[in-house]
Design a protein around this motif. Structure first.
Motif, short mmCIF file in Angstrom:
data_model
loop_
_atom_site.label_atom_id
_atom_site.label_comp_id
_atom_site.label_asym_id
_atom_site.label_seq_id
_atom_site.Cartn_x
_atom_site.Cartn_y
_atom_site.Cartn_z
N SER A 1 0.83 -1.20 0.00
CA SER A 1 0.00 0.00 0.00
C SER A 1 0.87 1.25 0.00
O SER A 1 0.49 2.28 -0.56
N ARG B 1 -8.37 4.90 -6.72
CA ARG B 1 -8.21 4.13 -5.49
C ARG B 1 -6.84 3.46 -5.51
O ARG B 1 -6.51 2.73 -6.46
N GLU C 1 0.33 4.08 -2.75
CA GLU C 1 -0.01 5.44 -2.37
C GLU C 1 1.05 6.44 -2.83
O GLU C 1 0.75 7.62 -3.07
N GLU D 1 -4.95 7.40 -0.47
CA GLU D 1 -5.62 6.11 -0.63
C GLU D 1 -6.80 6.19 -1.59
O GLU D 1 -7.06 5.24 -2.34
#
Length: 430
Positions: free
Chosen positions: A56, A98, A60, A87
């Motif tokens: 993630s 997203r 991001e 995010e």
């Protein structure tokens, strides 16, 4: 331009599944995961996109870069950011983005397209079959189910393993994917129309082409050509290859009492000049011990012209001594016969054998690989070990196979697997 055209085909709906395989640092993410989504959101109001990466944090990071590009170019793009979060952010033209790490939850999201950039974090992640299966399950059960009808998927990655995400997609979804693969060193039918052996981006002020050459030299010296083949050539091979099970090779500290010993050569009389990536001249010294075990005592590798190769063969023979038989491959035609005759004269006092190479390389290597695979091979600890093991492990899909060829010839000498033409130029008293 090539990459831009491929991305344009995605935007135009001509390509629904695009896989981009390029070496590390070659700007594939800059064009595909940063410039493309910012531009595409301007072309299609109300577009929903998913940007996925191995973690993630990386996903991001790409998200922030896209947002930064949008902020700096609002007037050109014709839209601006409406809600800002690394995010999950949205635009004034009803677009949504997203960011998610592979394995992360994306339930409740529907997307017109997905960008998967760098799905693999490291070799450690991809070597474990369990990790590869988790990645595949996330793609099929999570990501794929979140896409709208007629959605696109772009996978941007460096290949790590034959069974990585890219490998599974190509194997299990044959004919579905458009693949753009740009190796560091061009092969046949190069997408950029480079000549075979030409490096990627040798004319840029950034120095990327020169850096590739430095990386190649470092990998070659370290015996890490399997990593080079995967990461830089987009040609991953299994750790054990398909022929040699190198974990069966024992490393010993000293050469035992001499058994029957030979030195076999694989010749390549070409210097490393310009963009060429020539083969190596290799001489392997192999012993068959009294107990039947095979021991690689020494590996000599060099690149040079005919005179340098000749000098290396003669000097190595003198160091080995007259008890070590020598084998030289004979190229087809009269020129090959003349070369063997000349070298044999230069090796006056030694037992020289020659023969043409017959059959394909894998067939010639099969007898010696069978002995390696049953644990009947040792190597003496030396600085050539890593490159030797790396080439055997990568064979037959690796970058080079000169050491395998020389080893196959040496093994054939010791086991009488080929008919050899023997020239006994033995000095009196020997």
């Amino acid at each position: 331009r090539l990459l831009a055209r491929e991305l344009q085909d995605v935007a135009d709906g001509k390509t629904k599944r695009l896989m981009i395989n390029m070496p590390p640092g070659s700007a594939k993410s800059t064009y595909s995961s940063v410039l493309f989504p910012a531009w595409f959101l301007a072309q299609r109001p109300g577009l929903d996109m998913i940007g996925a990466s191995n973690t993630s944090t990386l996903a991001e990071n790409f998200s922030r870069r896209v947002m930064g590009l949008v902020r700096d170019n609002e007037r050109v793009l014709g839209y601006s950011l409406d809600r800002e979060s690394a995010e999950n952010w949205s635009t004034t033209n009803r677009g949504n983005y997203r960011a998610v790490g592979i394995g992360g939850t994306i339930a409740g999201t529907r997307a017109d397209g997905a960008l998967i950039d760098d799905p693999t974090r490291s070799r450690e992640d991809v070597e474990g079959e369990g990790n590869r299966e988790k990645q595949w399950q996330w793609f099929t059960a999570d990501l794929r189910t979140r896409l709208k009808p007629d959605a696109f998927i772009i996978v941007i990655m460096t290949r790590w393993h034959p069974d990585d995400l890219g490998g599974r997609l190509l194997e299990r979804q044959p004919g579905l994917w458009r693949v753009v693969s740009l190796p560091a060193i061009a092969g046949p039918d190069d997408p950029l129309c480079r000549a075979e052996g030409e490096w990627l981006w040798t004319d840029d002020t950034y120095g990327y082409g020169d850096e590739l050459k430095r990386v190649y030299a470092e990998y070659e010296a370290a015996g890490a050509m399997r990593d080079w083949a995967a990461l830089y050539q987009q040609q991953p091979v299994n750790a054990e290859g398909t022929l040699f099970k190198v974990h069966q090779i024992e490393t010993i500290e000293a050469i035992p009492a001499a058994g029957q010993t030979v030195r076999a050569w694989d010749l390549a009389a070409t210097k490393a000049l310009g963009t060429r990536n020539p083969d190596w001249t290799v001489g392997i010294k192999l012993q068959r011990a009294a107990n039947g075990r095979f021991i690689v005592e020494d590996v000599l590798r060099m690149r040079g012209g005919p005179d340098e190769v000749e000098a290396a063969i003669v000097n190595t023979a003198k160091q080995d001594g007259v008890k070590v038989r020598i084998s030289i491959p004979q190229d087809p035609g009269q020129a090959g016969k003349q070369q063997v005759a000349y070298l044999t004269k230069r090796l006056m006092g030694f037992r020289v054998e020659s023969s043409p190479e017959t059959g394909d390389k894998a067939t010639r290597a099969a007898p010696v690989s069978s002995q390696v695979n049953v644990g009947n091979f040792s190597i003496v600890r030396a600085n050539w070990n890593a490159a030797f093991i790396d080439e055997l492990a990568s064979f037959p899909g690796g970058i080079k196979d000169d050491q395998v060829d020389a080893l196959s010839r040496a093994f054939a000498m010791l086991t009488n697997k080929v008919a050899l033409s023997i020239s006994s130029n033995m000095l009196d008293g020997i």
